[in-house]
Design a protein around this motif. Structure first.
Motif, PDB file in Angstrom:
ATOM      1  N   ARG A  30       0.808  -1.217   0.000  1.00  0.00           N
ATOM      2  CA  ARG A  30       0.000   0.000   0.000  1.00  0.00           C
ATOM      3  C   ARG A  30       0.839   1.263   0.000  1.00  0.00           C
ATOM      4  N   MET A  31       2.121   1.105  -0.159  1.00  0.00           N
ATOM      5  CA  MET A  31       3.011   2.242  -0.098  1.00  0.00           C
ATOM      6  C   MET A  31       2.915   3.026  -1.394  1.00  0.00           C
ATOM      7  N   LYS A  32       2.665   4.322  -1.327  1.00  0.00           N
ATOM      8  CA  LYS A  32       2.519   5.132  -2.522  1.00  0.00           C
ATOM      9  C   LYS A  32       3.740   6.010  -2.780  1.00  0.00           C
ATOM     10  N   CYS A  33       4.273   6.586  -1.740  1.00  0.00           N
ATOM     11  CA  CYS A  33       5.353   7.547  -1.897  1.00  0.00           C
ATOM     12  C   CYS A  33       6.606   7.065  -1.163  1.00  0.00           C
ATOM     13  N   MET A  34       7.757   7.400  -1.717  1.00  0.00           N
ATOM     14  CA  MET A  34       9.031   7.221  -1.032  1.00  0.00           C
ATOM     15  C   MET A  34       9.876   8.450  -1.292  1.00  0.00           C
ATOM     16  N   GLY A  35      10.737   8.734  -0.354  1.00  0.00           N
ATOM     17  CA  GLY A  35      11.572   9.902  -0.564  1.00  0.00           C
ATOM     18  C   GLY A  35      12.550  10.126   0.559  1.00  0.00           C
ATOM     19  N   TRP A  36      13.028  11.372   0.622  1.00  0.00           N
ATOM     20  CA  TRP A  36      14.088  11.734   1.548  1.00  0.00           C
ATOM     21  C   TRP A  36      13.789  13.045   2.256  1.00  0.00           C
ATOM     22  N   PHE A  37      14.055  13.038   3.547  1.00  0.00           N
ATOM     23  CA  PHE A  37      14.069  14.237   4.362  1.00  0.00           C
ATOM     24  C   PHE A  37      15.471  14.384   4.939  1.00  0.00           C
ATOM     25  N   ARG A  38      15.748  15.548   5.491  1.00  0.00           N
ATOM     26  CA  ARG A  38      17.037  15.746   6.151  1.00  0.00           C
ATOM     27  C   ARG A  38      16.878  16.677   7.338  1.00  0.00           C
ATOM     28  N   GLN A  39      17.818  16.539   8.258  1.00  0.00           N
ATOM     29  CA  GLN A  39      17.814  17.409   9.428  1.00  0.00           C
ATOM     30  C   GLN A  39      19.237  17.720   9.824  1.00  0.00           C
ATOM     31  N   ALA A  40      19.552  18.996   9.841  1.00  0.00           N
ATOM     32  CA  ALA A  40      20.851  19.464  10.300  1.00  0.00           C
ATOM     33  C   ALA A  40      20.745  19.866  11.766  1.00  0.00           C
ATOM     34  N   PRO A  41      21.848  19.869  12.484  1.00  0.00           N
ATOM     35  CA  PRO A  41      21.809  20.250  13.908  1.00  0.00           C
ATOM     36  C   PRO A  41      21.192  21.627  14.095  1.00  0.00           C
ATOM     37  N   VAL A  79      14.703   3.206  -3.545  1.00  0.00           N
ATOM     38  CA  VAL A  79      14.764   4.581  -4.037  1.00  0.00           C
ATOM     39  C   VAL A  79      16.172   5.114  -3.804  1.00  0.00           C
ATOM     40  N   TYR A  80      16.636   5.912  -4.756  1.00  0.00           N
ATOM     41  CA  TYR A  80      17.965   6.488  -4.681  1.00  0.00           C
ATOM     42  C   TYR A  80      17.868   8.013  -4.641  1.00  0.00           C
ATOM     43  N   LEU A  81      18.878   8.615  -4.064  1.00  0.00           N
ATOM     44  CA  LEU A  81      19.023  10.067  -4.127  1.00  0.00           C
ATOM     45  C   LEU A  81      20.441  10.369  -4.588  1.00  0.00           C
ATOM     46  N   GLN A  82      20.558  10.801  -5.832  1.00  0.00           N
ATOM     47  CA  GLN A  82      21.850  11.219  -6.362  1.00  0.00           C
ATOM     48  C   GLN A  82      22.056  12.683  -6.021  1.00  0.00           C
ATOM     49  N   MET A  83      23.110  12.975  -5.309  1.00  0.00           N
ATOM     50  CA  MET A  83      23.374  14.341  -4.843  1.00  0.00           C
ATOM     51  C   MET A  83      24.670  14.844  -5.479  1.00  0.00           C
ATOM     52  N   ASN A  84      24.563  15.874  -6.271  1.00  0.00           N
ATOM     53  CA  ASN A  84      25.704  16.471  -6.946  1.00  0.00           C
ATOM     54  C   ASN A  84      25.913  17.900  -6.473  1.00  0.00           C
ATOM     55  N   SER A  85      27.086  18.422  -6.746  1.00  0.00           N
ATOM     56  CA  SER A  85      27.420  19.810  -6.387  1.00  0.00           C
ATOM     57  C   SER A  85      27.094  20.097  -4.923  1.00  0.00           C
ATOM     58  N   LEU A  86      27.515  19.216  -4.082  1.00  0.00           N
ATOM     59  CA  LEU A  86      27.186  19.335  -2.662  1.00  0.00           C
ATOM     60  C   LEU A  86      27.889  20.536  -2.032  1.00  0.00           C
ATOM     61  N   THR A  87      27.204  21.159  -1.106  1.00  0.00           N
ATOM     62  CA  THR A  87      27.730  22.290  -0.348  1.00  0.00           C
ATOM     63  C   THR A  87      27.661  21.963   1.138  1.00  0.00           C
ATOM     64  N   PRO A  88      28.387  22.720   1.951  1.00  0.00           N
ATOM     65  CA  PRO A  88      28.308  22.469   3.394  1.00  0.00           C
ATOM     66  C   PRO A  88      26.882  22.578   3.937  1.00  0.00           C
ATOM     67  N   GLU A  89      26.041  23.376   3.283  1.00  0.00           N
ATOM     68  CA  GLU A  89      24.654  23.521   3.722  1.00  0.00           C
ATOM     69  C   GLU A  89      23.849  22.236   3.511  1.00  0.00           C
ATOM     70  N   ASP A  90      24.368  21.311   2.748  1.00  0.00           N
ATOM     71  CA  ASP A  90      23.701  20.025   2.563  1.00  0.00           C
ATOM     72  C   ASP A  90      24.042  19.026   3.658  1.00  0.00           C
ATOM     73  N   GLN A 118      24.190   9.734   7.697  1.00  0.00           N
ATOM     74  CA  GLN A 118      24.817  11.046   7.831  1.00  0.00           C
ATOM     75  C   GLN A 118      25.543  11.440   6.558  1.00  0.00           C
ATOM     76  N   VAL A 119      25.319  12.681   6.151  1.00  0.00           N
ATOM     77  CA  VAL A 119      26.050  13.271   5.029  1.00  0.00           C
ATOM     78  C   VAL A 119      26.789  14.501   5.556  1.00  0.00           C
ATOM     79  N   THR A 120      28.086  14.531   5.360  1.00  0.00           N
ATOM     80  CA  THR A 120      28.903  15.654   5.808  1.00  0.00           C
ATOM     81  C   THR A 120      29.683  16.210   4.631  1.00  0.00           C
ATOM     82  N   VAL A 121      29.517  17.499   4.393  1.00  0.00           N
ATOM     83  CA  VAL A 121      30.212  18.167   3.292  1.00  0.00           C
ATOM     84  C   VAL A 121      31.129  19.223   3.893  1.00  0.00           C
ATOM     85  N   SER A 122      32.411  19.006   3.777  1.00  0.00           N
ATOM     86  CA  SER A 122      33.371  19.964   4.329  1.00  0.00           C
ATOM     87  C   SER A 122      34.700  19.812   3.619  1.00  0.00           C
TER      88      SER A 122
END
Length: 123
Positions: A30-41, A79-90, A118-122
């Motif tokens: 019965r699953m309709k949607c999949m996706g991604w959320f994020r939370q920074a400190p 489900v995949y999330l391809q993340m390009n041009s990452l910045t520290p804000e990501d 965890q995703v860390t961009v630095s």
């Protein structure tokens, strides 16, 4: 119940790329949607990208449009999330979500959440 397992997080330099994966198991019929959320400190949890696993145009946060791409393998409930041009804000903990009816970027819509990766961009 639906179980979600994420993988693919890590550390990367600004401008780099990462691909996150999420695999769903359990009562996924019965699953309709999949996706991604994020939370920074110190910040609110926010929707990043969501897709209707039956097809349709994905929904992206303005901050990631043109840089992130969500894709799916429907037959495998992945489900995949391809993340390009990452910045520290990501930099954030990224959570896979499933469920929903309208596939919005509103967190209240989703009843199933993964443990996060965890995703860390630095530099």
């Amino acid at each position: 119940q639906v179980q979600l397992v994420e993988s693919g997080g890590g550390s990367v330099q600004p401008g780099g790329s990462l691909r996150l994966s999420c695999s769903a198991s359990g009562s996924t019929i019965r699953m309709k949607c999949m996706g991604w959320f994020r939370q920074a400190p110190g910040k609110e949890r926010e929707g990043v990208a969501v897709v209707n696993i039956g097809g349709g145009v994905p929904n992206y946060a303005d901050s990631v449009k043109g840089r992130f791409t969500i894709s799916q393998v429907n037959t495998q409930n992945v489900v995949y999330l391809q993340m390009n041009s990452l910045t520290p804000e990501d930099s954030a903990m990224y959570y896979c979500v499933a469920g929903g009816r309208w596939c919005t970027l509103e967190r209240w819509e989703y009843g199933y959440w993964g443990q996060g990766t965890q995703v860390t961009v630095s530099s």
